[in-house]
Design an enzyme around this catalytic site. Structure first.
Site, mmCIF file in Angstrom:
data_model
loop_
_atom_site.group_PDB
_atom_site.id
_atom_site.type_symbol
_atom_site.label_atom_id
_atom_site.label_comp_id
_atom_site.label_asym_id
_atom_site.label_seq_id
_atom_site.Cartn_x
_atom_site.Cartn_y
_atom_site.Cartn_z
ATOM 1 N N ARG A 94 -0.020 52.279 -17.577
ATOM 2 C CA ARG A 94 1.063 52.402 -18.555
ATOM 3 C C ARG A 94 0.960 51.275 -19.568
ATOM 4 O O ARG A 94 1.904 51.018 -20.310
ATOM 5 C CB ARG A 94 2.436 52.381 -17.876
ATOM 6 C CG ARG A 94 2.650 51.301 -16.849
ATOM 7 C CD ARG A 94 4.069 51.273 -16.318
ATOM 8 N NE ARG A 94 4.785 50.104 -16.760
ATOM 9 C CZ ARG A 94 4.783 48.935 -16.126
ATOM 10 N NH1 ARG A 94 4.063 48.780 -15.030
ATOM 11 N NH2 ARG A 94 5.463 47.927 -16.604
ATOM 12 N N HIS A 153 -7.890 46.491 -21.590
ATOM 13 C CA HIS A 153 -8.728 45.455 -22.187
ATOM 14 C C HIS A 153 -10.038 45.375 -21.405
ATOM 15 O O HIS A 153 -10.325 46.217 -20.553
ATOM 16 C CB HIS A 153 -7.971 44.131 -22.205
ATOM 17 C CG HIS A 153 -6.666 44.203 -22.941
ATOM 18 N ND1 HIS A 153 -6.596 44.383 -24.304
ATOM 19 C CD2 HIS A 153 -5.375 44.187 -22.488
ATOM 20 C CE1 HIS A 153 -5.323 44.432 -24.683
ATOM 21 N NE2 HIS A 153 -4.566 44.323 -23.600
ATOM 22 N N HIS A 188 -10.033 45.553 -17.567
ATOM 23 C CA HIS A 188 -9.772 46.896 -17.050
ATOM 24 C C HIS A 188 -11.029 47.759 -17.124
ATOM 25 O O HIS A 188 -11.314 48.532 -16.211
ATOM 26 C CB HIS A 188 -8.643 47.563 -17.838
ATOM 27 C CG HIS A 188 -7.357 46.807 -17.828
ATOM 28 N ND1 HIS A 188 -6.943 46.046 -18.889
ATOM 29 C CD2 HIS A 188 -6.394 46.684 -16.875
ATOM 30 C CE1 HIS A 188 -5.773 45.501 -18.617
ATOM 31 N NE2 HIS A 188 -5.424 45.861 -17.396
ATOM 32 N N ARG A 247 -2.693 46.064 -7.223
ATOM 33 C CA ARG A 247 -1.758 45.144 -6.570
ATOM 34 C C ARG A 247 -0.356 45.442 -7.100
ATOM 35 O O ARG A 247 -0.147 45.542 -8.296
ATOM 36 C CB ARG A 247 -2.166 43.706 -6.897
ATOM 37 C CG ARG A 247 -1.387 42.637 -6.167
ATOM 38 C CD ARG A 247 -1.891 41.252 -6.561
ATOM 39 N NE ARG A 247 -1.239 40.190 -5.804
ATOM 40 C CZ ARG A 247 -0.061 39.676 -6.113
ATOM 41 N NH1 ARG A 247 0.602 40.121 -7.181
ATOM 42 N NH2 ARG A 247 0.467 38.712 -5.381
#
Length: 571
Positions: free
Chosen positions: A198, A202, A205, A291
């Site tokens: 959501r 960057h 990721h 996480r």
């Protein structure tokens, strides 16, 4: 592990009528009770109709609702962790009975689906909150939505889809589960790992998703949520433009971008299961779970709502039953001396590890500071800077709240003059009395009408701030829930929000009483008067708190100006 197998073992449950039947349904629905769907409800309905919520064929019956809330399973034993219900008002529910048909319409009045009513009941929302979210703390956005913005009656029943909800944006990326599955089949993708997000993506990721796909020997589906996310999140238009940029940096024919119109609940572990079921319905074989996946942060006491690995632990218990494998989200870090991203647990003491947190990224955007290329691609940074300029170029709202006679309007007027003296942005004053006269003249002073009046002020303020202006609002705004709604309305539109509690004591306000309102309230001539016969809920954490019995309006306005400067809204 099969991409075509569904988690419940049945068929993909699309609920749309044929063209001929849909036309007949439209004619018949003209005589039925009509319910206008909220944005939250419209998200749920779209995913019910297109099969993303398979095996559901409508809204939960009361028996299924109770079973899901208490044990995460439907009555027939199928795993389902989040209740899916249609909430309506008491007045609308009074028209209904089992077997009656309802027309469900979008905000423009277009018939999207019809519902054959099954059960009608009033839920115990506190029990639902505790079981589904693990808390009744309204600092949790899902709990707040449930307890404050969900209607009092639930309706269950079977749906018939008339036509898909209309989207005018990013149509090439809005694919149904069947369309995504067909795309996988054509490409020969038998193993697909989904990435739920959501937020903008960057370089870290990108690295972790590539690694996850490589380890799973799978292709990658970037599947961001573009329905309802957490208040304060970056708008989906900006995010999707960022996704379209980053997907170009993945190896060709290995990755795919598609959008998910989901209304997130931020329910942590239960939501992770829900996301896995949805992605399995879309044909995925793996899901990356991070996480504190779908966690909303901290509670009212500053503690995390969920443990960092609660979501992973719960999904691990059910991944065999769901026939979808979890890929744990592994933290990546940029190591300057190696000039590459590596797993954080593979770094050593000699490495110079660089990191920019989400908080630091927002600070850099707000202050117009550099965001390095190692953190994100320049075109993504440019997109974020374009839609999220530095605070001194953003619109914002200063929202005054306090008792009648506390000095709100006087301070707001003084602040308006100081801001206009500085110049650079248009300033609009939305005083309580002026708004009552020009925007809400038909409203009374019941709690419902006072809330509606404040929500109207919030909407106007959000439009002013969205277009770079400054809105100064000075109503009494006695209720905390309504003030929070206004804050979310303004910030979700991209504006800043500064709450000023004018905390002048009641006895001082009453002594001023230029309009004689307190005297009339004491005499019983005016009912439901804030501070006398109706409560004022004191703000817990306003950005500014001022007592005008101690300082002049000029000094009060100056204090607010200093605060605005400190927050970066003015220079």
């Amino acid at each position: 592990m099969g991409a075509n197998k569904l988690p419940h073992g049945g068929e993909l449950q699309e609920l749309y009528l044929s063209a001929a039947d849909a036309s007949a349904e439209k004619l018949a629905a003209r005589d039925w009770p009509s319910w206008d769907l909220t944005p939250h409800q419209l998200c749920d309905l779209e995913l019910l109709l297109n099969g993303a919520f398979s095996p559901l064929d409508g809204y939960h019956s009361r028996a299924d609702y109770d079973a899901v809330v208490s044990g995460m399973r439907l009555v027939n034993g199928v795993l389902w962790p989040i209740p899916i219900t249609l909430d309506v008002t008491d007045a609308f529910a009074a028209q209904l009975s089992a077997g009656r048909r309802i027309a469900l319409r979008d905000p423009e009045g277009v018939l999207v689906a019809t519902l054959e009513v099954g059960d009608i009941w009033s839920p115990d929302k506190a029990v639902e909150a505790q079981n589904v979210y693990g808390t009744t703390d309204t600092a949790h956005p899902g709990v707040y939505q449930l307890l404050n913005n969900t209607h009092s009656v639930y309706v269950g029943g079977q749906l018939r889809g008339v036509e898909p909800p209309m989207h005018y944006d990013f149509k090439h990326l809005r694919n149904t589960p069947r369309e995504v599955r067909e795309r996988f089949r054509k490409l020969g993708w038998r193993r697909v790992v989904a990435f739920q997000t959501r937020n903008p993506l960057h370089r870290a990721h990108q690295e972790l998703t590539l690694r996850a796909a490589h380890e799973a020997e799978a292709n990658l589906l970037i599947h961001p949520v573009v329905g309802m996310t957490r208040p304060g999140d970056i708008d989906h238009y900006t995010r999707v433009r960022c996704y379209e940029q980053i997907i170009k940096h993945y190896p060709e024919q290995t990755s795919m971008l598609s959008l998910l119109p989901l209304a997130m609940r931020m329910a942590g572990p239960r939501e992770a299961l829900w996301h896995a079921i949805i992605r399995k319905n879309y044909g995925c074989t793996h899901l990356i779970v991070g996480r504190d996946h779908a966690g909303p942060g901290k509670d009212s006491n500053g503690k995390d709502f969920y443990g960092p690995y609660d979501a992973q632990d719960l999904l691990r218990q059910h991944e065999v039953e769901l026939d979808i494998s979890m890929v744990p989200f592994r933290l990546m870090a940029y190591v300057e001396n190696r000039a590459q991203y590596v797993l954080i647990d593979e770094t050593n003491d000699d490495d110079n590890v660089l990191h920019i947190s989400g908080t630091e990224l927002r600070r850099r955007l707000q202050e117009g500071l550099e965001i390095p290329d190692w953190f994100s691609y320049p075109e993504i940074v440019a997109e974020l800077q374009r839609t999220h300029p530095p605070r001194h170029r953003q619109g914002f709202t200063v929202f005054f709240t306090g008792l009648s006679g506390s000095g709100k309007s006087t301070i707001a007027n003084a602040l308006m003059n100081k801001l206009m003296e500085i110049g650079g942005r248009q300033v609009s004053l939305l005083d309580g009395d002026i708004v009552r006269k020009n925007l809400s003249s038909e409203l009374g002073f019941s709690k419902e009408h006072r809330d509606l009046n404040i929500e109207r002020i919030g909407f106007v303020a959000s439009e002013i701030a969205k277009h770079g202006g400054i809105a100064l609002c000075a109503p009494i705004a006695p209720y905390a829930r309504t003030r929070r709604t206004v804050r979310e309305t303004v910030t979700s539109a991209g504006g800043g929000f500064v709450e000023v509690h004018v905390a002048t004591p009641l006895e001082v306000c009453e002594s001023r009483d230029r309009k004689g309102l307190y005297a009339k309230a004491r005499a019983g001539i005016i009912s439901e008067f804030t501070g006398i016969s109706d409560p004022y809920e004191v703000p817990e954490t306003p950005e500014v708190r001022i007592d005008t019995s101690e300082i002049t309006p000029d000094l009060a306005a100056h204090r607010i100006l200093v605060k605005l400067e400190g927050l970066g809204y003015i220079r």
